[in-house]
Enzyme design. Structure first.
Site, PDB file in Angstrom:
ATOM      1  N   TRP A 177       0.868  -1.198   0.000  1.00  0.00           N
ATOM      2  CA  TRP A 177       0.000   0.000   0.000  1.00  0.00           C
ATOM      3  C   TRP A 177       0.897   1.238   0.000  1.00  0.00           C
ATOM      4  O   TRP A 177       1.839   1.327   0.792  1.00  0.00           O
ATOM      5  CB  TRP A 177      -0.882  -0.043   1.252  1.00  0.00           C
ATOM      6  CG  TRP A 177      -1.824   1.121   1.397  1.00  0.00           C
ATOM      7  CD1 TRP A 177      -2.653   1.640   0.443  1.00  0.00           C
ATOM      8  CD2 TRP A 177      -2.041   1.891   2.586  1.00  0.00           C
ATOM      9  NE1 TRP A 177      -3.366   2.681   0.973  1.00  0.00           N
ATOM     10  CE2 TRP A 177      -3.019   2.857   2.279  1.00  0.00           C
ATOM     11  CE3 TRP A 177      -1.518   1.850   3.885  1.00  0.00           C
ATOM     12  CZ2 TRP A 177      -3.475   3.784   3.214  1.00  0.00           C
ATOM     13  CZ3 TRP A 177      -1.978   2.763   4.813  1.00  0.00           C
ATOM     14  CH2 TRP A 177      -2.945   3.717   4.484  1.00  0.00           C
ATOM     15  N   ASP A 258      -0.830  -5.386   9.425  1.00  0.00           N
ATOM     16  CA  ASP A 258      -1.801  -4.394   8.991  1.00  0.00           C
ATOM     17  C   ASP A 258      -3.055  -5.167   8.599  1.00  0.00           C
ATOM     18  O   ASP A 258      -3.045  -5.914   7.616  1.00  0.00           O
ATOM     19  CB  ASP A 258      -1.240  -3.606   7.800  1.00  0.00           C
ATOM     20  CG  ASP A 258      -2.217  -2.550   7.302  1.00  0.00           C
ATOM     21  OD1 ASP A 258      -3.375  -2.514   7.782  1.00  0.00           O
ATOM     22  OD2 ASP A 258      -1.830  -1.749   6.424  1.00  0.00           O
ATOM     23  N   LYS A 294     -13.276  -0.672   5.874  1.00  0.00           N
ATOM     24  CA  LYS A 294     -13.852  -1.521   4.819  1.00  0.00           C
ATOM     25  C   LYS A 294     -14.870  -2.506   5.370  1.00  0.00           C
ATOM     26  O   LYS A 294     -15.969  -2.625   4.843  1.00  0.00           O
ATOM     27  CB  LYS A 294     -12.752  -2.315   4.103  1.00  0.00           C
ATOM     28  CG  LYS A 294     -11.412  -1.655   4.039  1.00  0.00           C
ATOM     29  CD  LYS A 294     -11.296  -0.708   2.886  1.00  0.00           C
ATOM     30  CE  LYS A 294     -10.072   0.139   3.085  1.00  0.00           C
ATOM     31  NZ  LYS A 294      -9.526   0.706   1.904  1.00  0.00           N
TER      32      LYS A 294
HETATM   33  N1  KET Z   1      -3.805  -0.583   5.240  1.00  0.00           N
HETATM   34  C1  KET Z   1      -4.018  -0.981   3.976  1.00  0.00           C
HETATM   35  C2  KET Z   1      -3.310  -2.179   3.465  1.00  0.00           C
HETATM   36  C3  KET Z   1      -4.901  -0.252   3.180  1.00  0.00           C
HETATM   37  O1  KET Z   1      -5.108  -0.670   1.955  1.00  0.00           O
HETATM   38  C4  KET Z   1      -5.548   0.889   3.689  1.00  0.00           C
HETATM   39  C5  KET Z   1      -6.437   1.689   2.839  1.00  0.00           C
HETATM   40  C6  KET Z   1      -5.288   1.234   5.034  1.00  0.00           C
HETATM   41  C7  KET Z   1      -4.401   0.482   5.771  1.00  0.00           C
HETATM   42  C8  KET Z   1      -5.888   2.422   5.714  1.00  0.00           C
HETATM   43  O2  KET Z   1      -7.202   2.556   5.684  1.00  0.00           O
HETATM   44  P1  KET Z   1      -7.947   3.509   6.744  1.00  0.00           P
HETATM   45  O3  KET Z   1      -8.980   4.187   5.937  1.00  0.00           O
HETATM   46  O4  KET Z   1      -6.948   4.462   7.339  1.00  0.00           O
HETATM   47  O5  KET Z   1      -8.480   2.579   7.756  1.00  0.00           O
HETATM   48  N2  KET Z   1      -6.452   1.589   1.586  1.00  0.00           N
HETATM   49  C9  KET Z   1      -7.344   2.226   0.626  1.00  0.00           C
HETATM   50  C10 KET Z   1      -7.659   3.652   0.877  1.00  0.00           C
HETATM   51  C11 KET Z   1      -6.481   4.557   1.024  1.00  0.00           C
HETATM   52  O6  KET Z   1      -5.540   4.511   0.235  1.00  0.00           O
HETATM   53  O7  KET Z   1      -6.520   5.379   1.974  1.00  0.00           O
HETATM   54  C12 KET Z   1      -6.782   2.008  -0.781  1.00  0.00           C
HETATM   55  O8  KET Z   1      -5.708   1.420  -0.941  1.00  0.00           O
HETATM   56  O9  KET Z   1      -7.478   2.385  -1.745  1.00  0.00           O
END
Ligand code: KET
Length: 454
Positions: A177, A258, A294
């Site tokens: 990510w 994560d 999610k």
């Molecule tokens: N870890 C991973 C692996 C991840 O894909 C995301 C979010 C997060 C943590 C953090 O999500 P949060 O909203 O802080 O709980 N990924 C998606 C959104 C982004 O980039 O913020 C994405 O990859 O589209």
């Protein structure tokens, strides 16, 4: 300026008025000089004039570009956010119910939470990821703090490690990510990568992973995606996880999981937590960052948790005391609403059950989209082996499309995705699959239009 004239004699009057004029002019000159000297109000030159424009975020910037597009066929497959078959964002029914309960409960107040957040939420979150019968929880050697979704949990964990852990190097998978390297670097860790994905097989580079972790310095931190690896959709098998665990424990490498997609990979919360639970079961120490963005669709509520599993209860309570020192100057304490929704759902047997059904339905819809896209490409005879679309796990397909092909699809088909060729399958619906398949087909076969072949 007004000077009261109290003198009776004309000469005294004159002197006073001269003084008054002098004071008036000198003060206005001084004022003018002061204004000129103040760079913020000069009108022409900003103190920020040297600031260069930063590029948009590689993931969230895709939504910015999408929002500017006026085409009726535009499709946003960039950010990992679930959409319904109608292409709309989804608020889970169970979330609506929990919110209703919260609103109806007049005894609820909006006081500050403690620095570590909502106690119920923390306990239930640890149970969710580690398992209801986890010995680590029973032995009180887990400290959990409520943080600002997955990102905030990773950041707090990283800040804590940078301050208190003897090894400042963290190994992250290649690729990973896009926010990972930034989070860890800004927290003060030094970021290195380990091989993870093999473009040739579109699968796990297991040998490379073992070699790279095998040569990591003892004690190094290793970032692991608990399930549904982003962006590749490739996870180790349970047997491979076991080998990774043994290697890491033998070298004293510290696992930092994560977990942003629990339940989204298989549709089962327990199955998707197996990797984490294996590492906790051996009695060793583990960090886990959880996100409810999610799996409960609580993206904008920013609700997540950081758990640190320690050797014993005494260490865990001292670790928690230091986590508070990380959090307090960063954002003081976390927001109450999202965590209250999660706690309401997790502690009520019926709501919890309903959540698992809705989660499974989301995961199943994504799996159906994989099959439909795969079938659509086969029906078009699109060159290449597209079986990875149905093999990959979680929210994303790592298509293998290159930057030029992605740019082509955006320009000609108004399809928005990250430039590494990642597609958010959760943004797709039966209605939009043909459009995407047409675009991929054209991008792959479109040498005529100056597009590189697949
Ligand atoms: N870890 C991973 C692996 C991840 O894909 C995301 C979010 C997060 C943590 C953090 O999500 P949060 O909203 O802080 O709980 N990924 C998606 C959104 C982004 O980039 O913020 C994405 O990859 O589209």
């Amino acid at each position: 300026m007004h000077i009261q004239q109290q003198s009776a004699s004309p000469s005294a009057d004159r002197r006073l008025s001269v003084l008054a004029r002098h004071l008036e002019t000198s003060s206005s000159v001084a004022a003018k000089q002061w204004i000129m000297a103040a760079p913020t109000s000069s009108g022409t030159q900003s103190v920020f004039a040297h600031i260069v424009r930063a590029p948009e975020d590689p993931i969230l910037g895709v939504t910015v570009a999408y929002n500017k597009d006026t085409s009726p066929v535009k499709l946003n497959l960039g950010v990992g956010a679930y959409r319904t078959e109608e292409g709309k964002p989804l608020v889970l029914n169970v979330v609506r119910k929990a919110e209703q309960q919260l609103v109806n409960d007049r005894s609820r107040v909006k006081e500050y939470l403690s620095i570590t957040g909502l106690a119920d939420f923390n306990k239930l979150s640890a149970k969710l990821i580690l398992g209801a019968d986890s010995p680590a929880i029973q032995e009180n050697r887990v400290t959990t703090v409520q943080c600002l979704s997955g990102t905030g949990s990773l950041r707090v964990g990283a800040e804590f490690l940078a301050r208190h852990y003897h090894q400042r190097t963290i190994y992250i998978p290649q690729p990973t990510w896009g926010n990972h390297p930034k989070i860890f670097t800004l927290a003060g860790l030094s970021v290195k990568s380990y091989r993870y994905y093999d473009p040739a097989t579109r699968g796990l580079h297991f040998q490379g992973l073992l070699e790279d972790l095998g040569s990591a310095p003892s004690g190094a931190i290793v970032l692991l995606h608990a399930c549904a690896h982003n962006p590749t959709g490739v996870d180790p098998t349970l047997d491979q996880w076991e080998q990774i665990r043994r290697l890491m424990r033998s070298k004293g490498l510290l696992p930092f999981f994560d977990s942003a997609y629990q339940g989204f990979a298989s549709g089962s919360l327990d199955t998707d937590a197996q990797s984490v639970r294996m590492f906790v079961a051996d009695g060793g120490e583990v960090l886990v960052a959880q996100s409810y963005a999610k799996n409960m669709g609580l993206y904008g509520e920013r609700v997540g948790a950081l758990s640190i599993v320690c050797r014993n209860a005494d260490v865990a309570s001292r670790v928690e005391s230091q986590l508070k020192l990380v959090i307090r100057p960063m954002y003081s304490n976390p927001p109450i609403h999202g965590a209250s929704i999660v706690a309401t759902i997790l502690k009520d047997r019926n709501l919890y059950h309903e959540w698992t059904l809705e989660l499974k339905a989301m995961a199943d819809r994504i799996i159906r989209m994989r099959q439909q896209l795969f079938d659509a490409l086969r029906a078009r005879g699109t060159p290449g082996d597209w079986s990875h679309i149905i093999k990959q796990i979680g929210m994303f397909t790592f298509t293998g499309l290159n930057k030029e092909q992605v740019a082509f699809m955006t320009k000609e088909y108004h399809i928005y995705m990250t430039s590494d060729g990642r597609i958010s399958m959760a943004g797709l619906s039966s209605r939009t699959v043909p459009h995407l398949a047409d675009a991929i087909h054209a991008a792959v076969t479109g040498a005529r239009r100056g597009v590189t072949g697949y």
